[in-house]
Enzyme design. Structure first.
Site: not given
Length: 271
Positions: A71, A110, A127
């Site tokens: 991420c 995250h 995302d």
């Protein structure tokens, strides 16, 4: 190395020249091409190489060396590109709920983005780095109704004052993560990134995973199991050896495995 938007757009196969206006359509096109071209993967921490998340290192790895990442790598790169293209980008942090009860308090491990686009008063949640449930489009920062993406619908709901992201898997809404709107700076991710890429307690160090969204399908690698999720159903197979692992990483996920040492020993750890 400085950020090269043109090299990035070429890497993801963006059609045409860089968008001149920061619109929603251009944003969703970038997100869809990014999730197709650049896979989620944790090969570096699994092989014992700490992940670097300065922009030069990320660009060299994901753009120039045709690797993927997790991420922080994906979303820090995309944040830099979108900012260069004129979007107003806020970096956020989330507590992962996938596979957990929503009342469990986990670390903020995250990263996601909040993006404002031209002509729209409502920011978009973006995302491109959540692995098997990565969104291949943006959704509005509004709680309630399901919102379409190129694959599954997603929705945002209230969770004790936070926003919580859910994705529809089959006929079940699954918890993905929860977040607030407190802005983060790149340096804020450094301690968590170090933990995730080096700690013996991190699932990125102890297990192998990869994911990609392509042609209406989700590709997922978990250990030795390779799965293709498609509208007509899912197919799974077990990889028998390190050569099959290399073939799947290169052929299905588009990862350049030429410079990756230790895959034979790593495969043995998955047995």
């Amino acid at each position: 190395m400085t950020l090269s938007v043109d090299r990035y757009l070429s890497r993801i196969g963006y059609p045409g020249a860089a968008p001149a206006t920061p619109t929603r359509d251009a944003l969703d096109t970038i997100v869809a091409h990014h999730t197709d071209a650049i896979p989620f993967e944790n090969l570096d921490p699994f092989l014992g190489t700490p992940v670097r998340i300065d922009l030069d290192s990320i660009q060299a790895k994901l753009v120039e060396r045709k690797r993927g990442g997790y991420c922080f790598e994906h979303n820090l790169l995309l944040a830099a590109v979108l900012t260069a293209l004129g979007y107003d980008v806020t970096r956020l942090a989330a507590r992962v709920l996938w596979g957990k009860s929503p009342d469990v308090t986990s670390m903020r491990t995250h990263m996601l983005l909040l993006v404002r686009v031209a002509g729209d008063d409502t920011p978009r949640v973006v995302d491109v780095g959540f692995g098997g449930m990565t969104m291949s489009g943006s959704i509005a920062l509004t709680r309630g109704d399901a919102q379409a993406t190129p694959l599954e619908p997603f929705r945002l709901v209230d969770l004790d004052g936070d926003y919580a992201l859910q994705g529809l898997v089959g006929d079940e809404w699954r918890w993905i993560y929860r977040f607030d709107l407190h802005p983060e700076q790149p340096i804020d991710y450094e301690p968590v990134n170090w933990y995730l890429s080096t700690s013996p307690d991190s699932h990125f160090v102890t297990g192998l995973m990869a994911a990609r969204v392509t042609e209406g399908r989700r590709l997922a690698l978990a250990g030795t199991r390779f799965t293709v999720h498609a509208p007509e159903g899912s197919t799974r197979r077990e990889l028998a050896n390190a050569d099959e692992l290399r073939e799947v990483l290169a052929g299905e996920f588009g990862i350049d495995v030429a410079g990756l040492d230790g895959l034979d020993d790593a495969f043995a750890r998955l047995g």
